[in-house]
Design a protein around this motif. Structure first.
Motif, PDB file in Angstrom:
ATOM      1  N   ARG A 125     -16.701   2.346  -2.960  1.00 46.20           N
ATOM      2  CA  ARG A 125     -15.598   1.744  -3.728  1.00 46.20           C
ATOM      3  C   ARG A 125     -14.247   2.205  -3.171  1.00 46.20           C
ATOM      4  O   ARG A 125     -13.306   1.425  -3.069  1.00 46.20           O
ATOM      5  CB  ARG A 125     -15.744   2.178  -5.199  1.00 46.20           C
ATOM      6  N   TYR A 126     -14.176   3.493  -2.844  1.00 47.88           N
ATOM      7  CA  TYR A 126     -12.961   4.064  -2.263  1.00 47.88           C
ATOM      8  C   TYR A 126     -13.349   4.938  -1.072  1.00 47.88           C
ATOM      9  O   TYR A 126     -14.364   5.640  -1.113  1.00 47.88           O
ATOM     10  CB  TYR A 126     -12.214   4.925  -3.288  1.00 47.88           C
ATOM     11  N   SER A 173      -4.120   3.485  -3.762  1.00 46.95           N
ATOM     12  CA  SER A 173      -3.614   2.179  -3.322  1.00 46.95           C
ATOM     13  C   SER A 173      -4.507   1.033  -3.807  1.00 46.95           C
ATOM     14  O   SER A 173      -4.015  -0.017  -4.216  1.00 46.95           O
ATOM     15  CB  SER A 173      -3.472   2.135  -1.796  1.00 46.95           C
ATOM     16  N   THR A 174      -5.830   1.243  -3.793  1.00 39.33           N
ATOM     17  CA  THR A 174      -6.769   0.204  -4.242  1.00 39.33           C
ATOM     18  C   THR A 174      -6.598  -0.081  -5.731  1.00 39.33           C
ATOM     19  O   THR A 174      -6.591  -1.238  -6.162  1.00 39.33           O
ATOM     20  CB  THR A 174      -8.235   0.619  -3.956  1.00 39.33           C
ATOM     21  N   ILE A 175      -6.463   0.961  -6.525  1.00 39.88           N
ATOM     22  CA  ILE A 175      -6.281   0.800  -7.979  1.00 39.88           C
ATOM     23  C   ILE A 175      -4.990   0.040  -8.272  1.00 39.88           C
ATOM     24  O   ILE A 175      -4.966  -0.892  -9.079  1.00 39.88           O
ATOM     25  CB  ILE A 175      -6.295   2.166  -8.698  1.00 39.88           C
ATOM     26  N   ARG A 212      -3.363  -1.990  -6.220  1.00 43.04           N
ATOM     27  CA  ARG A 212      -3.467  -3.349  -5.684  1.00 43.04           C
ATOM     28  C   ARG A 212      -4.357  -4.237  -6.565  1.00 43.04           C
ATOM     29  O   ARG A 212      -4.019  -5.391  -6.840  1.00 43.04           O
ATOM     30  CB  ARG A 212      -4.029  -3.297  -4.258  1.00 43.04           C
ATOM     31  N   GLN A 213      -5.493  -3.701  -7.004  1.00 40.74           N
ATOM     32  CA  GLN A 213      -6.461  -4.512  -7.756  1.00 40.74           C
ATOM     33  C   GLN A 213      -6.200  -4.543  -9.258  1.00 40.74           C
ATOM     34  O   GLN A 213      -6.480  -5.543  -9.920  1.00 40.74           O
ATOM     35  CB  GLN A 213      -7.883  -3.992  -7.496  1.00 40.74           C
ATOM     36  N   GLU A 214      -5.682  -3.448  -9.790  1.00 42.80           N
ATOM     37  CA  GLU A 214      -5.563  -3.338 -11.250  1.00 42.80           C
ATOM     38  C   GLU A 214      -4.124  -3.195 -11.747  1.00 42.80           C
ATOM     39  O   GLU A 214      -3.875  -3.234 -12.951  1.00 42.80           O
ATOM     40  CB  GLU A 214      -6.401  -2.145 -11.744  1.00 42.80           C
TER      41      GLU A 214
END
Length: 305
Positions: A155-156, A164-166, A168-170
């Motif tokens: 996932r990460y 950055s993923t959190i 960008r996505q959430e």
């Protein structure tokens, strides 16, 4: 540490000592914290399902993670954990003395009332985690990820990628997911840790033969860890579940669903690893903090002469 009513170190020096001590405690005890998070996130078996729980007990969970995912997996989340301790540990512990002194007033003499110690702990715990919540979220997300099937990507890839993923996505607000139970948990646990350490140490030092030494610090640290787990375990479980599973609508929703699905004892799931973690964390942290402060005082004293 906290038995002194007035701090003889500047706020920046106290912050630095507190952050350093909290980071030492984190590195030494994060395998137990990873085990605690996995146990808390593990759902109870559905009626009729004979599948045994994957994780059983503190040592069993540590062993399962090490065997299936490698020893390094026990230190999953250590980077955001250190980010968290630098911010949260430095703020909550470093600000405790000044805030406590603010509540009792500059003209106060004698022992500080326990109520003022608890109030100071609640204040610094709540303020500290409001700043450090994103680091706590990323740490839990990384710790919650177990062994994945072949071909399934992680996932990460790391802590910075997780941030950055959190976002960008959430969205940015997602970094403060679980802030409600996290503020409640950390304010309560901080008050339990610091106020009980303060109070236990103060009481021990009144016993003939006891001095402000390592034995006193160990006993006070164990007392702090025990009180913190007894008081903070239910909110800790809710916090871990909300951060590990974004499907919960809020604190009350998570509490009610956990109670319905797993029963009241679910809120003390992982109690032994939690005490193993917090008890040892408090002993290591307070020992390190006392020695770090002593070193800085001696350094300051040598500069004056």
């Amino acid at each position: 540490m906290v038995a002194d009513s007035k701090s003889d170190l500047s706020l920046p020096k106290t912050f630095a000592c507190s952050a350093f001590a909290a980071c030492v405690g984190e590195v030494c005890t994060i395998p137990l914290d990873t085990a605690k998070v996995r146990l808390q996130l593990q759902k109870s078996a559905i009626a009729g399902d004979v599948t045994l729980p994957k994780y059983r007990g503190l040592l069993g969970t540590v062993g399962t993670i090490a065997r299936e995912e490698g020893l390094r997996s026990l230190w999953k989340g250590v980077v955001p954990g250190l980010h968290r301790q630098c911010l949260f540990g430095g703020l909550r512990i470093g600000m405790y003395e000044p805030v406590k002194n603010l509540y009792v007033g500059k003209d106060h003499v004698g022992d500080v009332p326990l109520s003022k110690k608890i109030l100071a702990g609640l204040t610094t715990g709540a303020l500290g985690i409001m700043v450090a919540n994103p680091t706590d979220l990323v740490k839990v997300r990384l710790q919650a990820e177990g062994k994945l099937p072949a071909g399934v990507p992680k996932r990460y890839t790391g802590s910075l990628n997780a941030y950055s993923t959190i976002v960008r996505q959430e969205g940015v607000r997602a970094l403060w997911t679980g802030l409600g139970p996290n503020v409640a948990r950390n304010a309560i646990i901080n008050a339990a840790e610091l106020a009980s350490y303060d109070q236990v140490k103060q009481s021990i030092l009144k016993i003939p033969g006891f001095t402000d030494n390592v034995v006193t610090h160990i006993l006070s640290g164990l007392g702090a860890g025990f009180f913190a787990v007894c008081i903070g375990s239910p909110v800790d479980v809710v916090k871990s579940r909300m951060m590990g599973d974004p499907s919960y609508k809020g604190t009350i929703d998570c509490f009610v669903k956990t109670l319905k699905a797993d029963g009241p004892m679910a809120f003390y799931k992982g109690f032994i690893p939690n005490f193993g973690r917090l008890g040892s964390w408090n002993v290591i942290m307070f020992l390190t903090l006392e020695q770090a402060k002593k070193y800085v005082r001696e350094l300051d004293s040598s500069k004056k002469h």
